[in-house]
Write an enzyme that holds these catalytic residues in place. Structure first.
Site, PDB file in Angstrom:
ATOM      1  N   ARG A   1       0.847  -1.203   0.000  1.00  0.00           N
ATOM      2  CA  ARG A   1       0.000   0.000   0.000  1.00  0.00           C
ATOM      3  C   ARG A   1       0.874   1.241   0.000  1.00  0.00           C
ATOM      4  NH1 ARG A   1      -4.703   0.878   3.747  1.00  0.00           N
ATOM      5  NH2 ARG A   1      -3.226   0.810   5.480  1.00  0.00           N
TER       6      ARG A   1
ATOM      7  N   LYS B   1       4.449 -10.151  10.471  1.00  0.00           N
ATOM      8  CA  LYS B   1       3.752 -10.112   9.183  1.00  0.00           C
ATOM      9  C   LYS B   1       4.157 -11.301   8.298  1.00  0.00           C
ATOM     10  CE  LYS B   1       2.610  -6.833   5.530  1.00  0.00           C
ATOM     11  NZ  LYS B   1       2.386  -5.435   5.234  1.00  0.00           N
TER      12      LYS B   1
ATOM     13  N   ARG C   1      -1.448   0.569  14.508  1.00  0.00           N
ATOM     14  CA  ARG C   1      -0.217   0.128  15.175  1.00  0.00           C
ATOM     15  C   ARG C   1      -0.532  -0.204  16.628  1.00  0.00           C
ATOM     16  NH1 ARG C   1       0.935  -0.194  10.820  1.00  0.00           N
ATOM     17  NH2 ARG C   1       2.476   0.846   9.545  1.00  0.00           N
TER      18      ARG C   1
HETATM   19  P1  ATP Z   1      -0.324  -0.752   7.071  1.00  0.00           P
HETATM   20  O1  ATP Z   1      -0.790  -0.952   8.471  1.00  0.00           O
HETATM   21  O2  ATP Z   1      -0.562   0.626   6.568  1.00  0.00           O
HETATM   22  O3  ATP Z   1      -0.845  -1.807   6.147  1.00  0.00           O
HETATM   23  P2  ATP Z   1       2.377  -1.820   6.640  1.00  0.00           P
HETATM   24  O4  ATP Z   1       3.679  -1.404   7.244  1.00  0.00           O
HETATM   25  O5  ATP Z   1       1.990  -3.227   6.776  1.00  0.00           O
HETATM   26  O6  ATP Z   1       1.270  -0.839   7.198  1.00  0.00           O
HETATM   27  P3  ATP Z   1       1.975  -2.082   3.820  1.00  0.00           P
HETATM   28  O7  ATP Z   1       2.006  -1.049   2.754  1.00  0.00           O
HETATM   29  O8  ATP Z   1       0.705  -2.811   4.071  1.00  0.00           O
HETATM   30  O9  ATP Z   1       2.482  -1.396   5.150  1.00  0.00           O
HETATM   31  O10 ATP Z   1       3.083  -3.177   3.493  1.00  0.00           O
HETATM   32  C1  ATP Z   1       4.352  -2.814   3.056  1.00  0.00           C
HETATM   33  C2  ATP Z   1       5.324  -3.034   4.203  1.00  0.00           C
HETATM   34  O11 ATP Z   1       5.421  -4.433   4.477  1.00  0.00           O
HETATM   35  C3  ATP Z   1       6.755  -2.620   3.869  1.00  0.00           C
HETATM   36  O12 ATP Z   1       6.941  -1.258   4.142  1.00  0.00           O
HETATM   37  C4  ATP Z   1       7.586  -3.513   4.795  1.00  0.00           C
HETATM   38  O13 ATP Z   1       7.662  -2.995   6.104  1.00  0.00           O
HETATM   39  C5  ATP Z   1       6.730  -4.779   4.875  1.00  0.00           C
HETATM   40  N1  ATP Z   1       7.217  -5.836   3.960  1.00  0.00           N
HETATM   41  C6  ATP Z   1       7.795  -5.714   2.740  1.00  0.00           C
HETATM   42  N2  ATP Z   1       8.076  -6.920   2.214  1.00  0.00           N
HETATM   43  C7  ATP Z   1       7.664  -7.829   3.119  1.00  0.00           C
HETATM   44  C8  ATP Z   1       7.677  -9.237   3.164  1.00  0.00           C
HETATM   45  N3  ATP Z   1       8.154  -9.994   2.162  1.00  0.00           N
HETATM   46  N4  ATP Z   1       7.181  -9.829   4.280  1.00  0.00           N
HETATM   47  C9  ATP Z   1       6.686  -9.115   5.312  1.00  0.00           C
HETATM   48  N5  ATP Z   1       6.626  -7.773   5.319  1.00  0.00           N
HETATM   49  C10 ATP Z   1       7.114  -7.145   4.234  1.00  0.00           C
HETATM   50  C1  BTN Z   2       0.896  -4.867   1.724  1.00  0.00           C
HETATM   51  O1  BTN Z   2       1.111  -5.502   2.763  1.00  0.00           O
HETATM   52  O2  BTN Z   2       0.906  -3.643   1.633  1.00  0.00           O
HETATM   53  C2  BTN Z   2       0.515  -5.606   0.479  1.00  0.00           C
HETATM   54  C3  BTN Z   2       1.622  -6.377  -0.146  1.00  0.00           C
HETATM   55  C4  BTN Z   2       1.134  -7.053  -1.408  1.00  0.00           C
HETATM   56  C5  BTN Z   2       2.223  -7.732  -2.160  1.00  0.00           C
HETATM   57  C6  BTN Z   2       1.688  -8.476  -3.348  1.00  0.00           C
HETATM   58  S1  BTN Z   2       2.881  -9.565  -4.075  1.00  0.00           S
HETATM   59  C7  BTN Z   2       1.812  -9.842  -5.415  1.00  0.00           C
HETATM   60  C8  BTN Z   2       1.215  -8.499  -5.780  1.00  0.00           C
HETATM   61  N1  BTN Z   2       2.095  -7.753  -6.638  1.00  0.00           N
HETATM   62  C9  BTN Z   2       2.549  -6.650  -6.051  1.00  0.00           C
HETATM   63  O3  BTN Z   2       3.336  -5.838  -6.567  1.00  0.00           O
HETATM   64  N2  BTN Z   2       2.052  -6.533  -4.820  1.00  0.00           N
HETATM   65  C10 BTN Z   2       1.175  -7.637  -4.505  1.00  0.00           C
END
Ligand code: ATP
Ligand code: BTN
Length: 324
Positions: free
Chosen positions: A123, A188, A322
Protein backbone atom coordinates in the site's frame (compact mmCIF):
# COMPACT_ATOMS: atom_id res chain seq x y z
CA UNK A 1 16.88 -9.64 -19.34
CA UNK A 2 17.15 -11.77 -22.50
CA UNK A 3 14.84 -14.75 -22.94
CA UNK A 4 17.74 -17.18 -23.50
CA UNK A 5 19.55 -16.07 -20.31
CA UNK A 6 16.29 -16.58 -18.42
CA UNK A 7 15.98 -20.07 -19.87
CA UNK A 8 19.56 -20.95 -18.90
CA UNK A 9 18.97 -19.67 -15.37
CA UNK A 10 15.71 -21.65 -15.19
CA UNK A 11 17.60 -24.85 -16.14
CA UNK A 12 20.41 -24.00 -13.73
CA UNK A 13 17.91 -23.59 -10.90
CA UNK A 14 16.12 -26.83 -11.66
CA UNK A 15 19.51 -28.61 -11.25
CA UNK A 16 20.38 -26.72 -8.05
CA UNK A 17 16.86 -27.15 -6.63
CA UNK A 18 17.80 -30.34 -4.71
CA UNK A 19 20.15 -28.29 -2.48
CA UNK A 20 23.16 -30.55 -3.19
CA UNK A 21 26.60 -29.43 -4.38
CA UNK A 22 27.16 -29.12 -8.16
CA UNK A 23 30.55 -28.14 -9.52
CA UNK A 24 30.82 -25.25 -11.99
CA UNK A 25 32.35 -27.66 -14.46
CA UNK A 26 29.52 -30.22 -14.21
CA UNK A 27 26.91 -27.47 -14.47
CA UNK A 28 28.69 -26.00 -17.51
CA UNK A 29 28.74 -29.40 -19.22
CA UNK A 30 25.06 -30.05 -18.55
CA UNK A 31 24.01 -26.65 -19.90
CA UNK A 32 26.57 -26.43 -22.71
CA UNK A 33 28.20 -23.20 -21.44
CA UNK A 34 31.51 -22.23 -19.83
CA UNK A 35 32.29 -22.22 -16.09
CA UNK A 36 32.68 -18.43 -16.29
CA UNK A 37 29.17 -18.15 -17.76
CA UNK A 38 27.84 -20.35 -14.95
CA UNK A 39 29.50 -18.05 -12.42
CA UNK A 40 27.82 -15.00 -14.01
CA UNK A 41 24.40 -16.62 -14.01
CA UNK A 42 24.87 -17.58 -10.35
CA UNK A 43 25.63 -13.91 -9.54
CA UNK A 44 22.36 -12.85 -11.18
CA UNK A 45 20.42 -15.51 -9.27
CA UNK A 46 21.95 -14.29 -6.00
CA UNK A 47 20.96 -10.73 -6.88
CA UNK A 48 17.36 -11.97 -7.27
CA UNK A 49 17.44 -13.13 -3.66
CA UNK A 50 18.50 -16.76 -3.99
CA UNK A 51 20.63 -18.09 -1.16
CA UNK A 52 23.36 -19.87 -3.21
CA UNK A 53 26.79 -20.37 -1.72
CA UNK A 54 29.97 -21.90 -3.11
CA UNK A 55 32.67 -24.03 -1.50
CA UNK A 56 36.04 -24.43 -3.18
CA UNK A 57 36.43 -27.93 -4.59
CA UNK A 58 32.72 -28.74 -4.17
CA UNK A 59 30.87 -26.16 -6.22
CA UNK A 60 27.54 -24.36 -5.79
CA UNK A 61 24.74 -25.25 -3.43
CA UNK A 62 21.33 -23.78 -2.64
CA UNK A 63 20.94 -23.20 1.10
CA UNK A 64 17.48 -24.79 1.05
CA UNK A 65 15.72 -27.04 -1.50
CA UNK A 66 13.41 -25.23 -3.94
CA UNK A 67 10.04 -26.12 -5.38
CA UNK A 68 9.53 -24.14 -8.56
CA UNK A 69 6.03 -23.11 -9.61
CA UNK A 70 4.43 -25.59 -11.98
CA UNK A 71 1.16 -24.82 -13.73
CA UNK A 72 -0.01 -28.46 -14.00
CA UNK A 73 0.57 -29.03 -10.29
CA UNK A 74 -1.22 -25.78 -9.39
CA UNK A 75 -4.18 -26.80 -11.54
CA UNK A 76 -4.35 -30.21 -9.80
CA UNK A 77 -5.43 -28.49 -6.57
CA UNK A 78 -7.55 -25.69 -8.05
CA UNK A 79 -11.35 -26.14 -7.80
CA UNK A 80 -13.20 -26.77 -11.06
CA UNK A 81 -15.38 -23.66 -10.62
CA UNK A 82 -12.20 -21.65 -11.29
CA UNK A 83 -12.47 -21.57 -15.07
CA UNK A 84 -10.15 -18.68 -15.91
CA UNK A 85 -6.56 -18.67 -17.08
CA UNK A 86 -3.62 -19.10 -14.68
CA UNK A 87 -0.30 -17.69 -15.88
CA UNK A 88 2.98 -18.75 -14.27
CA UNK A 89 5.72 -16.22 -14.95
CA UNK A 90 9.38 -16.10 -14.02
CA UNK A 91 10.83 -12.69 -13.02
CA UNK A 92 8.59 -9.65 -13.55
CA UNK A 93 8.17 -6.19 -12.01
CA UNK A 94 4.89 -6.73 -10.20
CA UNK A 95 2.11 -9.27 -10.73
CA UNK A 96 -0.47 -6.53 -10.02
CA UNK A 97 1.10 -4.32 -12.68
CA UNK A 98 1.23 -7.27 -15.12
CA UNK A 99 -2.55 -7.78 -14.86
CA UNK A 100 -3.15 -4.01 -15.06
CA UNK A 101 -1.17 -3.85 -18.31
CA UNK A 102 -3.06 -6.68 -20.03
CA UNK A 103 -4.77 -5.07 -22.99
CA UNK A 104 -7.34 -7.83 -23.51
CA UNK A 105 -10.49 -8.38 -21.47
CA UNK A 106 -10.00 -11.28 -19.09
CA UNK A 107 -12.37 -13.50 -17.14
CA UNK A 108 -13.01 -13.17 -13.43
CA UNK A 109 -10.39 -15.26 -11.66
CA UNK A 110 -7.67 -14.70 -14.29
CA UNK A 111 -4.54 -15.16 -12.19
CA UNK A 112 -0.84 -14.65 -12.58
CA UNK A 113 1.97 -15.85 -10.35
CA UNK A 114 5.65 -15.01 -10.57
CA UNK A 115 8.79 -16.59 -9.13
CA UNK A 116 10.20 -13.14 -8.28
CA UNK A 117 9.22 -9.47 -8.49
CA UNK A 118 11.68 -6.67 -9.07
CA UNK A 119 9.14 -3.94 -8.21
CA UNK A 120 6.74 -5.72 -5.83
CA UNK A 121 4.61 -3.12 -4.06
CA UNK A 122 2.46 -2.72 -0.97
CA UNK A 123 0.00 0.00 0.00
CA UNK A 124 0.98 3.65 -0.51
CA UNK A 125 3.80 2.67 -2.88
CA UNK A 126 5.72 0.83 -0.17
CA UNK A 127 8.02 -1.95 -1.31
CA UNK A 128 7.16 -5.66 -1.09
CA UNK A 129 10.38 -7.68 -0.76
CA UNK A 130 10.03 -10.46 -3.36
CA UNK A 131 13.01 -12.82 -3.62
CA UNK A 132 13.08 -15.70 -6.08
CA UNK A 133 10.93 -18.79 -5.36
CA UNK A 134 10.73 -17.80 -1.70
CA UNK A 135 7.07 -16.78 -1.48
CA UNK A 136 3.86 -16.67 -3.45
CA UNK A 137 3.39 -13.51 -5.52
CA UNK A 138 -0.11 -13.83 -6.93
CA UNK A 139 -2.61 -11.45 -8.50
CA UNK A 140 -6.20 -12.19 -9.51
CA UNK A 141 -8.53 -10.11 -11.66
CA UNK A 142 -12.21 -9.68 -10.70
CA UNK A 143 -14.76 -7.33 -12.28
CA UNK A 144 -17.66 -6.13 -10.17
CA UNK A 145 -20.84 -4.53 -11.42
CA UNK A 146 -21.56 -1.32 -9.53
CA UNK A 147 -19.20 1.46 -8.53
CA UNK A 148 -16.25 1.52 -6.14
CA UNK A 149 -18.58 1.51 -3.13
CA UNK A 150 -19.40 -2.18 -3.69
CA UNK A 151 -15.77 -2.99 -2.86
CA UNK A 152 -15.82 -1.71 0.74
CA UNK A 153 -14.29 -4.39 2.95
CA UNK A 154 -12.96 -6.47 0.05
CA UNK A 155 -9.47 -6.68 1.59
CA UNK A 156 -11.04 -8.11 4.77
CA UNK A 157 -12.87 -10.82 2.78
CA UNK A 158 -9.61 -11.63 0.97
CA UNK A 159 -7.80 -11.87 4.33
CA UNK A 160 -10.35 -14.45 5.52
CA UNK A 161 -9.89 -16.40 2.25
CA UNK A 162 -6.11 -16.48 2.80
CA UNK A 163 -6.55 -17.77 6.36
CA UNK A 164 -8.94 -20.48 5.08
CA UNK A 165 -6.37 -21.55 2.45
CA UNK A 166 -3.58 -21.69 5.03
CA UNK A 167 -5.75 -23.67 7.47
CA UNK A 168 -6.54 -26.17 4.72
CA UNK A 169 -2.82 -26.60 4.14
CA UNK A 170 -2.35 -27.35 7.84
CA UNK A 171 -1.18 -23.92 9.06
CA UNK A 172 -3.00 -22.81 12.21
CA UNK A 173 -2.78 -19.75 14.45
CA UNK A 174 -3.01 -17.17 11.66
CA UNK A 175 -4.48 -13.75 12.48
CA UNK A 176 -5.49 -10.63 10.58
CA UNK A 177 -4.47 -7.01 11.03
CA UNK A 178 -6.88 -4.41 9.70
CA UNK A 179 -7.14 -3.71 6.81
CA UNK A 180 -4.79 -5.85 4.70
CA UNK A 181 -2.20 -7.83 6.64
CA UNK A 182 -1.90 -11.49 7.59
CA UNK A 183 -0.02 -12.19 10.82
CA UNK A 184 1.47 -15.19 12.62
CA UNK A 185 3.16 -15.06 16.02
CA UNK A 186 2.67 -11.27 15.99
CA UNK A 187 4.69 -10.83 12.77
CA UNK A 188 3.75 -10.11 9.18
CA UNK A 189 3.37 -13.28 7.08
CA UNK A 190 1.49 -11.89 4.08
CA UNK A 191 -0.05 -8.74 2.67
CA UNK A 192 -2.92 -7.90 0.34
CA UNK A 193 -2.87 -5.06 -2.18
CA UNK A 194 -6.13 -4.34 -3.99
CA UNK A 195 -5.97 -1.92 -6.90
CA UNK A 196 -9.19 -0.79 -8.56
CA UNK A 197 -10.00 0.78 -11.89
CA UNK A 198 -13.36 1.81 -13.29
CA UNK A 199 -15.53 4.49 -14.83
CA UNK A 200 -18.28 6.35 -13.02
CA UNK A 201 -21.62 4.66 -13.63
CA UNK A 202 -20.16 1.41 -14.89
CA UNK A 203 -18.53 -1.57 -13.23
CA UNK A 204 -15.09 -1.63 -11.67
CA UNK A 205 -12.16 -3.97 -12.10
CA UNK A 206 -10.21 -5.09 -9.07
CA UNK A 207 -6.73 -6.55 -9.10
CA UNK A 208 -6.22 -8.50 -5.92
CA UNK A 209 -2.54 -9.02 -5.11
CA UNK A 210 -1.28 -11.38 -2.43
CA UNK A 211 2.32 -11.72 -1.25
CA UNK A 212 2.78 -14.66 1.13
CA UNK A 213 6.19 -15.55 2.59
CA UNK A 214 6.99 -19.26 2.23
CA UNK A 215 10.72 -19.60 2.96
CA UNK A 216 12.60 -16.33 2.72
CA UNK A 217 16.38 -16.67 2.33
CA UNK A 218 18.54 -16.15 5.41
CA UNK A 219 20.36 -13.31 3.65
CA UNK A 220 17.11 -11.37 3.12
CA UNK A 221 17.37 -7.62 2.75
CA UNK A 222 15.93 -5.39 5.48
CA UNK A 223 12.12 -5.55 5.55
CA UNK A 224 11.58 -2.79 8.11
CA UNK A 225 9.15 -4.58 10.42
CA UNK A 226 8.98 -7.99 12.11
CA UNK A 227 8.16 -10.66 9.52
CA UNK A 228 7.72 -14.42 9.43
CA UNK A 229 7.48 -17.14 6.79
CA UNK A 230 5.80 -20.56 6.61
CA UNK A 231 9.18 -22.27 7.09
CA UNK A 232 9.03 -21.04 10.72
CA UNK A 233 5.48 -22.34 11.18
CA UNK A 234 5.26 -25.76 9.54
CA UNK A 235 7.38 -28.86 9.29
CA UNK A 236 7.73 -30.17 6.60
CA UNK A 237 7.46 -27.04 4.49
CA UNK A 238 4.24 -26.62 2.51
CA UNK A 239 4.53 -27.26 -1.19
CA UNK A 240 4.15 -23.91 -3.01
CA UNK A 241 2.12 -25.42 -5.85
CA UNK A 242 -0.38 -26.98 -3.45
CA UNK A 243 -0.58 -23.68 -1.57
CA UNK A 244 -1.05 -21.71 -4.80
CA UNK A 245 -3.88 -24.01 -6.01
CA UNK A 246 -5.59 -23.85 -2.61
CA UNK A 247 -5.25 -20.07 -2.47
CA UNK A 248 -6.68 -19.62 -5.98
CA UNK A 249 -9.61 -21.87 -4.99
CA UNK A 250 -10.36 -20.02 -1.75
CA UNK A 251 -10.05 -16.61 -3.43
CA UNK A 252 -12.40 -17.72 -6.19
CA UNK A 253 -15.03 -18.98 -3.72
CA UNK A 254 -14.73 -15.88 -1.53
CA UNK A 255 -14.89 -13.42 -4.42
CA UNK A 256 -18.05 -15.12 -5.74
CA UNK A 257 -19.56 -14.92 -2.26
CA UNK A 258 -18.49 -11.29 -1.83
CA UNK A 259 -19.94 -10.38 -5.24
CA UNK A 260 -23.34 -11.81 -4.27
CA UNK A 261 -23.52 -11.08 -0.54
CA UNK A 262 -20.95 -8.38 0.21
CA UNK A 263 -18.90 -8.46 3.42
CA UNK A 264 -21.64 -9.87 5.67
CA UNK A 265 -20.66 -13.60 5.38
CA UNK A 266 -17.05 -12.74 6.38
CA UNK A 267 -17.63 -10.42 9.36
CA UNK A 268 -17.83 -12.88 12.25
CA UNK A 269 -14.85 -14.87 10.97
CA UNK A 270 -12.80 -11.68 10.56
CA UNK A 271 -13.65 -10.53 14.11
CA UNK A 272 -12.47 -13.87 15.51
CA UNK A 273 -9.12 -13.47 13.72
CA UNK A 274 -8.41 -9.83 14.69
CA UNK A 275 -4.81 -9.70 15.96
CA UNK A 276 -5.39 -6.57 18.09
CA UNK A 277 -8.95 -7.34 19.28
CA UNK A 278 -9.78 -5.20 22.33
CA UNK A 279 -6.20 -3.96 22.60
CA UNK A 280 -4.87 -0.43 22.87
CA UNK A 281 -3.83 0.75 19.41
CA UNK A 282 -2.85 3.88 17.54
CA UNK A 283 -4.58 4.81 14.28
CA UNK A 284 -2.33 6.75 11.93
CA UNK A 285 -4.33 8.88 9.51
CA UNK A 286 -1.98 10.84 7.30
CA UNK A 287 -0.03 13.06 9.72
CA UNK A 288 -2.52 12.63 12.54
CA UNK A 289 -2.64 9.81 15.09
CA UNK A 290 -5.39 8.79 17.52
CA UNK A 291 -5.06 6.29 20.34
CA UNK A 292 -7.84 4.15 21.75
CA UNK A 293 -9.09 0.59 22.11
CA UNK A 294 -9.62 -1.45 18.95
CA UNK A 295 -13.25 -2.66 19.02
CA UNK A 296 -13.11 -4.62 15.78
CA UNK A 297 -15.01 -3.83 12.57
CA UNK A 298 -18.50 -2.64 11.69
CA UNK A 299 -20.76 -4.09 8.98
CA UNK A 300 -19.02 -2.02 6.29
CA UNK A 301 -15.54 -3.19 7.33
CA UNK A 302 -14.51 0.10 8.97
CA UNK A 303 -12.34 -0.21 12.10
CA UNK A 304 -14.02 0.80 15.38
CA UNK A 305 -11.89 2.81 17.79
CA UNK A 306 -13.07 3.52 21.32
CA UNK A 307 -11.81 6.73 22.92
CA UNK A 308 -13.15 8.90 25.74
CA UNK A 309 -15.50 10.43 23.16
CA UNK A 310 -17.08 7.02 22.41
CA UNK A 311 -16.73 4.54 19.55
CA UNK A 312 -16.01 5.91 16.08
CA UNK A 313 -15.66 4.10 12.72
CA UNK A 314 -12.65 4.75 10.45
CA UNK A 315 -12.52 3.62 6.84
CA UNK A 316 -9.48 2.25 4.94
CA UNK A 317 -7.43 4.26 2.48
CA UNK A 318 -5.04 6.39 4.49
CA UNK A 319 -5.54 4.64 7.83
CA UNK A 320 -2.89 2.35 9.43
CA UNK A 321 -3.13 0.53 12.77
CA UNK A 322 -0.22 0.13 15.17
CA UNK A 323 -0.14 -1.55 18.59
CA UNK A 324 0.94 0.53 21.64
P1 ATP B 1 -0.32 -0.75 7.07
O1 ATP B 1 -0.79 -0.95 8.47
O2 ATP B 1 -0.56 0.63 6.57
O3 ATP B 1 -0.85 -1.81 6.15
P2 ATP B 1 2.38 -1.82 6.64
O4 ATP B 1 3.68 -1.40 7.24
O5 ATP B 1 1.99 -3.23 6.78
O6 ATP B 1 1.27 -0.84 7.20
P3 ATP B 1 1.97 -2.08 3.82
O7 ATP B 1 2.01 -1.05 2.75
O8 ATP B 1 0.70 -2.81 4.07
O9 ATP B 1 2.48 -1.40 5.15
O10 ATP B 1 3.08 -3.18 3.49
C1 ATP B 1 4.35 -2.81 3.06
C2 ATP B 1 5.32 -3.03 4.20
O11 ATP B 1 5.42 -4.43 4.48
C3 ATP B 1 6.75 -2.62 3.87
O12 ATP B 1 6.94 -1.26 4.14
C4 ATP B 1 7.59 -3.51 4.79
O13 ATP B 1 7.66 -3.00 6.10
C5 ATP B 1 6.73 -4.78 4.87
N1 ATP B 1 7.22 -5.84 3.96
C6 ATP B 1 7.79 -5.71 2.74
N2 ATP B 1 8.08 -6.92 2.21
C7 ATP B 1 7.66 -7.83 3.12
C8 ATP B 1 7.68 -9.24 3.16
N3 ATP B 1 8.15 -9.99 2.16
N4 ATP B 1 7.18 -9.83 4.28
C9 ATP B 1 6.69 -9.11 5.31
N5 ATP B 1 6.63 -7.77 5.32
C10 ATP B 1 7.11 -7.14 4.23
C1 BTN C 1 0.90 -4.87 1.72
O1 BTN C 1 1.11 -5.50 2.76
O2 BTN C 1 0.91 -3.64 1.63
C2 BTN C 1 0.52 -5.61 0.48
C3 BTN C 1 1.62 -6.38 -0.15
C4 BTN C 1 1.13 -7.05 -1.41
C5 BTN C 1 2.22 -7.73 -2.16
C6 BTN C 1 1.69 -8.48 -3.35
S1 BTN C 1 2.88 -9.56 -4.07
C7 BTN C 1 1.81 -9.84 -5.41
C8 BTN C 1 1.21 -8.50 -5.78
N1 BTN C 1 2.09 -7.75 -6.64
C9 BTN C 1 2.55 -6.65 -6.05
O3 BTN C 1 3.34 -5.84 -6.57
N2 BTN C 1 2.05 -6.53 -4.82
C10 BTN C 1 1.17 -7.64 -4.51
Amino acid sequence: MSKSSELVRGSLLSILANSEFHSGEALGKKLGISRAAISNHIKVLISLGLDIYSVTGKGYCLAQPLTLLNLDKIRETTISSHNAEIEVLNVIGSTNQYLKDLSVAVKNGHTCLAEAQTAGRGRHGRKWVSPYAASLYLSMHWSFSGGYSVLGGLSLAVGVAIVDALNQCGVQGIQLKWPNDIYAQGKKLAGVLIEVEGQIGSGCQAIIGVGLNVALPTNIEEIGQPWIDLAHLTEPLINRNLLAGTLISELTKSLMLFENNGLEPFISKWRALDVYANQAVKLIIGKQSITGINRGIDASGAILLETEQGIKAYHGGEVSVRPI
